[in-house]
Scaffold this active site. Structure first.
Site, PDB file in Angstrom:
ATOM      1  N   ASP A 178      48.567  44.326  39.261  1.00 55.91           N
ATOM      2  CA  ASP A 178      48.172  44.336  38.584  1.00 55.91           C
ATOM      3  C   ASP A 178      47.495  45.693  37.324  1.00 55.91           C
ATOM      4  OD1 ASP A 178      46.693  43.760  39.580  1.00 55.91           O
ATOM      5  OD2 ASP A 178      45.250  43.045  37.683  1.00 55.91           O
ATOM      6  N   GLU A 179      47.698  46.336  36.403  1.00 51.99           N
ATOM      7  CA  GLU A 179      46.703  47.328  35.828  1.00 51.99           C
ATOM      8  C   GLU A 179      46.927  48.505  36.693  1.00 51.99           C
ATOM      9  OE1 GLU A 179      43.479  44.149  33.615  1.00 51.99           O
ATOM     10  OE2 GLU A 179      42.598  45.487  35.915  1.00 51.99           O
TER      11      GLU A 179
END
Length: 543
Positions: free
Chosen positions: A348-349
């Site tokens: 993620d991210e």
């Protein structure tokens, strides 16, 4: 008031005795408690058939364990030992509060609390159970030990809340008559604990495991690495833990788990029928690793340790061969410590990793997970690459996430990728309840108890086949949380609702009924020393 009522009760008992009427179990100092209805359990059971006389635990009660599996066609001595262990666990819950001996025995008998494995009822599956209560006995039957353990959690909730206290209480200890037949809706019912932003000790993790088990959660996802801290010892890269784990958000002393401590957590979780899913987040959220080893950085320069709360600024060096030696070593050592099926690789991210590099990284890393006998799990951004066969993607978007991003996830699901649903504006337990909540964050919005409960995993994402939804998970990020009391205040009362979404049939889903059952849990949390948010949406009993 109590001084006026006691003589009246004594007088009534004397009159009854004088009339020749036998009084069973009556005690002047302990008026009988209301028997908890079978339907007041959280998560809601699949089937409830109330009726008949209640069972009462007394000083003569025995816990009878039968792991034979019907004429020995079970897993043999291993099952028998596991059933006895579950019996001993139950005795450990009941003895302090009741003051009774409650011996655990494999002697046959039709009375007492009976824990029994059977292979004859295929409908109970791997985690289901049947609880039958009557005048002489409470019998919990299951096909597998996990089902017996879940049945024990139901039995706990059917007893007065004072049964959870660690000192002797007056009783009595009734269990309503009738039958519960119960199986889970989803096979994956998880909770994630972020031990990277703030470090939590082995004992603190075990305390949370016990709380999860009460509501039939069967997976503990441990977020073991992030920008602010690396929390698991890796022999081939020792500075990850000793240096990368030395701090946390706010600059306080961090910590890490030795391999022995991690295995202790895994064993304890297994004893409560939870698998552990370890997560090493990559290619982003990796500053602790990059700070520990300069050679992991593209420019060969180690950044300083980070104690803030920003995200998206770090990335492993996708073009360096050493990166994949590092990944191989970490996954190899972590997989060897983890008996469960899944290993979570984050994803993620990764804002500092180009899309092209992200796709290339995941293409190289996912086979490493398979190489060491585990199945890939990742945050739903994994669907922007090519998820490995059998992989699980964990959706953490919002109701308002773009249609394109949702369709990317749905397309992967239609292609065979399983989904675990963790919508941040529903089940991220670190989101504030209201603007006045002293802990937590609000980037995904304010998440009151009803909002957390009032959605259906089966139809949450358009275009996703129902069969692709494998379960739900409630993540708890810890940027603002540093104690067990902090964890509990944010998890309770929302966690039981997520557990119900994962366990109970969709047909039982009803906020008006659920809030009443949820309110009835409060005295149990009080007895267990769990501090919780008293939401105005829930009709809590007076204290």
């Amino acid at each position: 008031m109590r001084q006026h009522r006691t003589p009246r009760l004594l007088g009534t008992l004397l009159l009854v005795a004088a009339a020749g009427i036998s009084v069973v179990g009556a005690a002047p100092s302990a008026p009988d408690r209301t028997v908890t209805p079978l339907s007041r359990v959280v998560p809601a059971p699949a089937s409830v058939d109330p009726g008949g006389s209640p069972y009462r635990i007394t000083s003569g009660t025995r816990i009878r364990v039968d792991g034979s599996g019907d004429s020995g066609d079970s897993g043999g001595s291993g099952d028998a030992a596991e059933v006895r262990r579950i019996g001993s666990y139950l005795a450990g819950v009941l003895r302090p509060s009741t003051g009774y001996r409650l011996p655990v025995t494999d002697d046959p008998g039709g009375d007492g609390i009976r824990l029994r494995l059977t292979r004859k009822d295929a409908g109970l599956g791997a985690e289901g159970y049947r609880l039958k209560s009557g005048k002489d006995a409470v019998t919990i039957t299951a096909r597998e030990p996990a089902g017996l353990f879940h049945g024990v959690q139901t039995l706990r909730q059917l007893l007065p809340a004072a049964v959870e206290k660690d000192s002797e209480q007056p009783g009595p200890w009734p269990v309503a008559g009738g039958t519960i037949t119960d199986t889970p809706r989803y096979g994956y019912r998880g909770a994630m604990l972020d031990v990277s932003r703030h470090f939590f000790t082995v004992d603190q993790v075990k305390r949370y495991i016990d709380q999860l088990a009460l509501y039939k959660i069967n997976t503990l996802h441990l977020h073991l690495s992030d920008d602010q801290g690396w929390r698991i010892a890796v022999d081939s890269w020792p500075r990850l833990a000793t240096y990368g784990g030395s701090t946390q958000v706010g600059g306080g002393t961090g910590g890490f788990y030795t391999k022995a401590q991690y295995k202790d957590i895994v064993r304890y979780a297994s004893s409560r029928q939870l698998q552990v899913v370890p997560e090493i987040d990559m290619p982003g959220h990796t500053n602790a690793a990059l700070a520990s080893y300069a050679e992991l950085n593209c420019d060969g320069v180690a950044p300083p340790l980070y104690t803030g709360t920003e995200v998206g600024f770090s990335s492993l060096c996708v073009d360096k061969p050493l990166t994949y030696d590092f990944v191989d070593d970490v996954i190899r050592e972590l997989a060897a410590l983890t008996p469960g099926k899944y290993l979570h690789i984050g994803g993620d991210e990764a804002h500092s990793t180009s899309h092209e590099d992200y796709v290339a990284f995941m293409k190289k890393v996912q086979p490493v997970v398979a190489k060491y006998g585990k199945t890939v799990m990742g945050w739903h951004q994994l669907t922007g690459a090519t998820p490995a066969k059998g992989a699980l993607a964990q959706y953490w978007g919002l109701d308002g996430t773009s249609a394109a991003e949702k369709e990317q996830v749905a397309a992967a699901a239609r292609g065979g990728t399983g989904l675990i649903l963790s919508p941040a504006d529903r089940v991220y337990l670190d989101m504030k309840y209201t603007a006045d909540t002293p802990l937590g964050l609000d980037w995904a919005g304010l998440v009151e108890v009803r909002r957390s409960y009032d959605w259906d995993p089966g139809n949450y994402l358009a275009g996703v086949p129902g069969s692709a939804v494998r379960g739900v998970e409630a993540p708890l990020w810890t940027e603002t949380l540093s104690t067990s009391a902090n964890i509990e205040y944010m998890a309770f009362p929302r966690l039981p609702g997520v557990a119900e979404l994962g366990w109970s049939p969709a047909s039982t889903h009803d906020w008006d009924g659920y809030k009443v059952r949820l309110a009835a849990q409060a005295p149990r949390w009080d007895a267990l020393g769990i501090g919780y948010y008293r939401s105005p949406q829930v009709p809590w009993p007076a204290r």
